[in-house]
Design a protein around this motif. Structure first.
Motif, short mmCIF file in Angstrom:
data_model
loop_
_atom_site.label_atom_id
_atom_site.label_comp_id
_atom_site.label_asym_id
_atom_site.label_seq_id
_atom_site.Cartn_x
_atom_site.Cartn_y
_atom_site.Cartn_z
N LYS A 1 14.23 -5.27 -22.64
CA LYS A 1 15.08 -5.47 -23.82
C LYS A 1 15.52 -4.15 -24.43
CE LYS A 1 12.03 -7.31 -26.44
NZ LYS A 1 10.83 -7.27 -25.64
N GLY A 2 14.54 -3.24 -24.59
CA GLY A 2 14.82 -1.97 -25.26
C GLY A 2 15.86 -1.17 -24.50
N THR A 3 15.68 -1.07 -23.18
CA THR A 3 16.61 -0.31 -22.35
C THR A 3 18.00 -0.92 -22.43
OG1 THR A 3 14.77 0.11 -20.86
CG2 THR A 3 16.98 0.54 -19.99
N LEU A 4 18.06 -2.25 -22.30
CA LEU A 4 19.34 -2.95 -22.32
C LEU A 4 20.03 -2.79 -23.68
CD1 LEU A 4 21.47 -4.94 -21.20
CD2 LEU A 4 19.97 -6.82 -21.90
N ALA A 5 19.28 -3.04 -24.76
CA ALA A 5 19.87 -3.02 -26.10
C ALA A 5 20.35 -1.61 -26.46
CB ALA A 5 18.87 -3.53 -27.13
N ALA A 6 19.55 -0.61 -26.14
CA ALA A 6 19.93 0.77 -26.50
C ALA A 6 21.18 1.19 -25.73
CB ALA A 6 18.77 1.73 -26.21
N GLU A 7 21.27 0.78 -24.46
CA GLU A 7 22.43 1.16 -23.65
C GLU A 7 23.70 0.42 -24.13
OE1 GLU A 7 22.91 3.58 -21.83
OE2 GLU A 7 24.80 3.06 -20.84
N LEU A 8 23.55 -0.85 -24.51
CA LEU A 8 24.69 -1.59 -25.06
C LEU A 8 25.19 -0.91 -26.33
CD1 LEU A 8 23.37 -5.25 -24.70
CD2 LEU A 8 25.39 -4.31 -23.53
N ALA A 9 24.23 -0.55 -27.20
CA ALA A 9 24.60 0.09 -28.47
C ALA A 9 25.35 1.40 -28.20
CB ALA A 9 23.35 0.35 -29.31
N ARG A 10 24.85 2.15 -27.20
CA ARG A 10 25.49 3.43 -26.88
C ARG A 10 26.92 3.20 -26.40
NH1 ARG A 10 26.66 6.97 -23.11
NH2 ARG A 10 26.20 5.51 -21.43
N GLN A 11 27.09 2.23 -25.46
CA GLN A 11 28.42 2.02 -24.90
C GLN A 11 29.41 1.45 -25.91
OE1 GLN A 11 28.88 0.42 -21.00
NE2 GLN A 11 27.03 1.41 -20.21
N LEU A 12 28.90 0.63 -26.83
CA LEU A 12 29.80 0.01 -27.81
C LEU A 12 29.96 0.88 -29.07
CD1 LEU A 12 28.39 -3.63 -27.48
CD2 LEU A 12 30.69 -2.89 -26.79
N GLY A 13 29.11 1.90 -29.20
CA GLY A 13 29.14 2.73 -30.41
C GLY A 13 28.57 1.99 -31.61
N TYR A 14 27.64 1.06 -31.37
CA TYR A 14 27.04 0.26 -32.43
C TYR A 14 25.69 0.86 -32.86
CZ TYR A 14 30.19 -3.76 -31.60
OH TYR A 14 31.27 -4.59 -31.50
N GLN B 1 23.43 -3.59 -13.95
CA GLN B 1 23.94 -4.96 -13.75
C GLN B 1 23.72 -5.81 -15.00
OE1 GLN B 1 21.78 -5.69 -10.07
NE2 GLN B 1 23.69 -5.83 -8.91
N SER B 2 22.55 -5.62 -15.65
CA SER B 2 22.29 -6.39 -16.87
C SER B 2 23.27 -5.98 -17.97
CB SER B 2 20.86 -6.17 -17.37
OG SER B 2 19.93 -6.44 -16.35
N VAL B 3 23.49 -4.68 -18.11
CA VAL B 3 24.44 -4.20 -19.12
C VAL B 3 25.82 -4.79 -18.86
CG1 VAL B 3 25.67 -2.15 -19.97
CG2 VAL B 3 23.20 -2.03 -19.57
N ASP B 4 26.26 -4.75 -17.61
CA ASP B 4 27.60 -5.26 -17.28
C ASP B 4 27.72 -6.75 -17.58
OD1 ASP B 4 28.32 -2.75 -16.48
OD2 ASP B 4 28.05 -3.13 -14.33
N GLN B 5 26.64 -7.51 -17.29
CA GLN B 5 26.66 -8.95 -17.57
C GLN B 5 26.85 -9.20 -19.07
OE1 GLN B 5 26.13 -12.13 -15.57
NE2 GLN B 5 27.14 -12.47 -17.53
#
Ligand code: C5P
Length: 220
Positions: free
Chosen positions: A16-29, A207-211
């Protein structure tokens, strides 16, 4: 206008942590690691020599409400002390699970968590982001992986930090923590009714980030 939130909930070591942090980084959230708050509450209670039990619920909740916490560049500060490493041990995870089963402690941390919801948006990870803290979130992801995969990943993480660990012990620990998190009466670990399930056992992190980014474009 509601500030957008993506919730990522799931069991221990699901990524969860890896996925959420990477999503936040890519979206600028903004990013909320809600488990860190329970870890800090557990640490503070230990240091105050409180038993991590219902008999001390009110005292631990008072501590949790007054934590001089600061998140800065990926580090967690309690007053002047960088406690980022101290809260990441397996023992600290178990302590977090104990204090998080106390309803008054959860309530004490609720407003703090909701305060992270600021423009341009938030990615929040934990156990009850979609069920309790941000029930109106437009996207809720429930991330899982088999216990064997989760234990193996946790093992690799520890080894890479130079900490020796035994896979069977790690697996027993994470299963014990999940059992406690799932069986408690308040905010138990379970998917929100409108959550999308993502099993990343056989996925790379990318792959999880892209999904999830794909889902995010769909709901917007
Ligand atoms: O996610 P992490 O392993 O850091 O969380 C530590 C513990 O904190 C979990 O095992 C769970 O008991 C608790 N927790 C919670 N609700 C959250 C996040 C974490 O109860 N939103």
């Amino acid at each position: 206008v509601a500030v957008p939130v993506i919730c990522v909930d799931g069991p221990t070591a699901s990524g969860k942590g890896t996925l959420a942090a990477e999503l936040a980084r890519q979206l600028g959230y903004h990013y909320l690691d809600s488990g860190a708050l329970y870890r800090v509450a557990g640490l503070a209670a230990r240091r105050a020599h409180l038993a991590l039990e219902p008999s001390q619920e009110a005292a631990i909740a008072d501590l949790a409400r007054a934590l001089p916490l600061r998140f800065d560049a990926g580090r967690v500060w309690l007053g002047d002390e960088d406690i980022s490493d101290a809260i990441r041990t397996e023992a600290a995870g178990m302590d977090a699970s104990r204090v998080s089963a106390l309803p008054a402690v959860r309530e004490a941390l609720q407003a703090l968590q909701q305060g992270f919801r600021r423009l341009p948006g938030l990615v929040a990870d934990g156990r009850d982001m979609g069920t309790v803290i941000f029930p109106d979130a437009p996207l809720k992801v429930y991330l899982t992986a088999s216990a064997a995969h989760r234990a193996e990943r946790r093992h690799k993480q520890l080894i890479s930090k130079g900490i020796s660990a035994n896979i069977a012990d790690l697996r027993a620990d994470l299963e014990a923590r999940d059992a406690r998190d799932s069986s408690r009466s308040v905010a138990p670990l379970k998917p929100a009714e409108d959550a999308r399930l993502l099993d990343n056992s056989d996925q790379t992190a990318q792959q999880s980030v892209d999904q999830v980014l794909h889902w995010w474009r769909q709901v917007q």
